[in-house]
Design a protein around this motif. Structure first.
Motif, PDB file in Angstrom:
ATOM      1  N   SER A  32      11.687   9.819  -1.276  1.00 47.25           N
ATOM      2  CA  SER A  32      11.428   9.992  -2.464  1.00 47.25           C
ATOM      3  C   SER A  32      10.570   9.011  -2.923  1.00 47.25           C
ATOM      4  N   MET A  33       9.740   8.323  -2.103  1.00 43.84           N
ATOM      5  CA  MET A  33       8.657   7.137  -2.473  1.00 43.84           C
ATOM      6  C   MET A  33       7.308   7.665  -2.009  1.00 43.84           C
ATOM      7  N   ASP A  34       7.356   8.750  -1.158  1.00 43.69           N
ATOM      8  CA  ASP A  34       6.234   9.006  -0.429  1.00 43.69           C
ATOM      9  C   ASP A  34       5.002   9.844  -1.330  1.00 43.69           C
ATOM     10  N   VAL A  35       4.176   9.041  -1.730  1.00 42.48           N
ATOM     11  CA  VAL A  35       3.382   9.603  -2.653  1.00 42.48           C
ATOM     12  C   VAL A  35       2.131  10.457  -1.923  1.00 42.48           C
ATOM     13  N   LEU A  36       2.060  10.070  -0.650  1.00 35.31           N
ATOM     14  CA  LEU A  36       1.085  11.121   0.052  1.00 35.31           C
ATOM     15  C   LEU A  36       1.450  12.384   0.117  1.00 35.31           C
ATOM     16  N   SER A  37       2.926  12.373   0.561  1.00 37.14           N
ATOM     17  CA  SER A  37       3.578  13.775   0.224  1.00 37.14           C
ATOM     18  C   SER A  37       3.433  14.501  -0.948  1.00 37.14           C
ATOM     19  N   ALA A  95       0.807  -1.171   0.180  1.00 41.12           N
ATOM     20  CA  ALA A  95       0.111  -0.076  -0.057  1.00 41.12           C
ATOM     21  C   ALA A  95       0.890   1.244  -0.184  1.00 41.12           C
ATOM     22  N   MET A  96       0.600   1.932  -0.978  1.00 40.82           N
ATOM     23  CA  MET A  96       1.549   3.135  -1.238  1.00 40.82           C
ATOM     24  C   MET A  96       1.263   4.409   0.022  1.00 40.82           C
ATOM     25  N   GLU A  97       0.097   4.277   0.454  1.00 36.62           N
ATOM     26  CA  GLU A  97      -0.021   5.358   1.653  1.00 36.62           C
ATOM     27  C   GLU A  97       0.740   4.859   2.903  1.00 36.62           C
ATOM     28  N   LEU A  98       1.451   3.595   2.920  1.00 36.68           N
ATOM     29  CA  LEU A  98       1.906   3.199   4.139  1.00 36.68           C
ATOM     30  C   LEU A  98       3.467   3.288   3.911  1.00 36.68           C
ATOM     31  N   VAL A  99       3.902   4.114   2.822  1.00 39.34           N
ATOM     32  CA  VAL A  99       5.477   4.356   2.693  1.00 39.34           C
ATOM     33  C   VAL A  99       5.742   5.078   4.149  1.00 39.34           C
ATOM     34  N   PRO A 100       6.631   4.641   4.870  1.00 38.54           N
ATOM     35  CA  PRO A 100       7.076   5.560   6.048  1.00 38.54           C
ATOM     36  C   PRO A 100       7.328   6.873   5.882  1.00 38.54           C
ATOM     37  N   ARG A 101       7.120   7.945   6.649  1.00 44.60           N
ATOM     38  CA  ARG A 101       7.563   9.151   6.612  1.00 44.60           C
ATOM     39  C   ARG A 101       8.862   9.464   7.066  1.00 44.60           C
ATOM     40  N   THR A 102       9.947   9.050   6.185  1.00 45.97           N
ATOM     41  CA  THR A 102      11.275   8.922   6.797  1.00 45.97           C
ATOM     42  C   THR A 102      12.127   9.342   5.894  1.00 45.97           C
ATOM     43  N   THR A 103      13.404   9.715   6.050  1.00 44.13           N
ATOM     44  CA  THR A 103      14.303  10.465   5.021  1.00 44.13           C
ATOM     45  C   THR A 103      14.497   9.494   4.045  1.00 44.13           C
ATOM     46  N   ARG A 104      14.819   8.519   4.187  1.00 42.20           N
ATOM     47  CA  ARG A 104      15.155   7.128   3.274  1.00 42.20           C
ATOM     48  C   ARG A 104      14.138   6.934   2.500  1.00 42.20           C
TER      49      ARG A 104
END
Ligand code: NAD
Length: 369
Positions: free
Chosen positions: A128-133, A116-125
């Motif tokens: 670049s994958m954070d679709v919510l952002s 689930a793309m909405e569960l990409v953790p909001r971390t520095t690493r």
């Protein structure tokens, strides 16, 4: 790895998961890309551009899915489609796992793995994958345009032969990703911008964008959660926040609300009584409408007019700017795929700090080409 993109089926969805530029990069990296004809149509990426980027474009959805290793999507693919995917395949998209328990069970029993793309953790690493952002950035920008279009005034100050027009006053509630972009966009259009957030850490960011920070006294370090998110407030602090916002509202022309606490209903920050104190012709754009709304009057995809104030609750603002929203979504996916695929196979260790938390259904051996 054979990677597939289907046409999105949700009626209001205009975005596409991969744009031709990303397809080209993935093809160059050695992957086989299969795209359903028309997948990019509503975001203005024609089939010919996908073909030129090295994808195979097919009309028949079943043919697109044959032998696929990874299906990427924007919205959750229809349930019936799970039957058409080969066991061991991976599905990656905005899968809304919280409202899909049966779907996830069905997928796992078919031998599929779902990220689930909405569960990409909001971390520095994982940034670049954070679709919510990335999508919240688009939404913050679009919220200003949607609100400005409804307003009975212009945003910038104008000095003309017909006299001087004063600038509009824009108030942004919640200065996270969407809020900061809304502040920047309203400033670019020449409005006087103020903002409020419960996290003290954002005060400097707000000020650096040229906005004033409202009522620092209502802010508390206790509201700071982890990963740049807020915590739920105690009753007394919630009262202070409502007072702070309430004092500020009567002078505002456009209010954009973006306050959220992950996993909780949206904090209710503007009551019907508070709306009644606003100027006739003013507008509220509530970005948190899908999680219950920051404003008591907002309704999904409706314009509610109350006492000469218009309250908008747009649900899919990124979809109103589909080309750039798709481009950003697609880049996020590309970064995830590059991280995920090692030696031609998806590597899905359960304790992986990025894909571990994203895995909402899992079964079967890792998909291979
Ligand atoms: P975010 O977590 O980055 O920002 C939310 C901000 O709200 C945080 O800074 C947090 O401190 C603040 N906040 C929390 N409680 C508050 C309170 N009581 N008072 C003031 N501020 C408070 O989230 P985001 O990525 O910017 O998304 C914001 C909202 O926009 C979410 O609800 C998201 O679902 C929504 N969104 C809507 C659309 C759309 O098209 N409608 C698109 C993208 C995002």
């Amino acid at each position: 790895m054979r990677i597939a993109v289907l046409r999105e089926t949700a009626p209001a969805e205009t975005r596409v998961a991969l744009v031709p530029l990303t397809v080209q990069r993935l093809v160059k990296a050695g992957h086989e890309l299969v795209v359903q004809s028309g997948a990019g149509e509503r975001s203005f990426f024609p089939d010919a551009d996908y073909a030129a980027a090295g994808a195979t474009v097919l009309v028949d959805g079943a043919a697109v899915l044959a032998g696929v290793g990874i299906l990427v999507s924007v919205q959750r693919p229809p349930r019936g489609l799970l039957q058409e995917l080969p066991a061991g395949a991976l599905v990656i998209g905005l899968l809304q796992p919280a409202s899909a328990a049966d779907y996830l069970t069905a997928a796992a029993s078919r031998g599929l793995t779902l990220l689930a793309m909405e569960l990409v953790p909001r971390t520095t690493r994982a940034q670049s994958m954070d679709v919510l952002s990335s999508q919240a950035t688009v939404a913050g920008y679009a919220a200003v345009l949607v609100g400005a279009a409804r307003l009975s005034r212009m945003l910038p100050m104008l000095t003309t032969a017909a006299g001087t027009i004063p600038p509009a006053k824009v108030f942004v509630v919640g200065a996270g990703v969407a809020g900061l972009q809304a502040i920047a966009s309203a400033r670019r259009l020449g409005a006087i911008v103020s903002a409020f957030d419960v996290r003290p850490a954002v005060r400097e960011e707000v000020q650096s964008l040229g906005a004033t920070f409202v009522e620092p006294a209502a802010v508390s370090a206790a509201a700071e959660g982890s990963g740049g998110y807020a915590r739920q407030l105690g009753e007394e602090q919630q009262r202070n926040v409502l007072l702070a916002i309430g004092k500020h509202l009567p002078d505002m022309d456009l209010v954009i609300t973006t306050a959220q606490i992950p996993g909780k209903p949206a904090p209710r920050l503007i009551t019907e009584e508070m709306v009644a104190t606003m100027k006739p012709g003013s507008v509220i754009v509530d970005l948190a409408v899908e999680s219950g709304g920051n404003c008591a009057l907002s309704r999904p995809d409706q314009a509610v007019v109350s006492k000469h104030v218009t309250v908008l609750g747009p649900v899919n603002l990124p979809g109103t700017i589909p080309q750039h929203a798709s481009l950003m979504y697609s880049r996020n996916l590309q970064n995830l795929l590059e991280y995920l695929i090692k030696d031609g196979r998806p590597s899905l260790a359960p304790d992986d700090p990025i894909t571990g938390p994203m895995t909402v259904a899992r079964d079967g051996p890792p998909a291979t080409n």
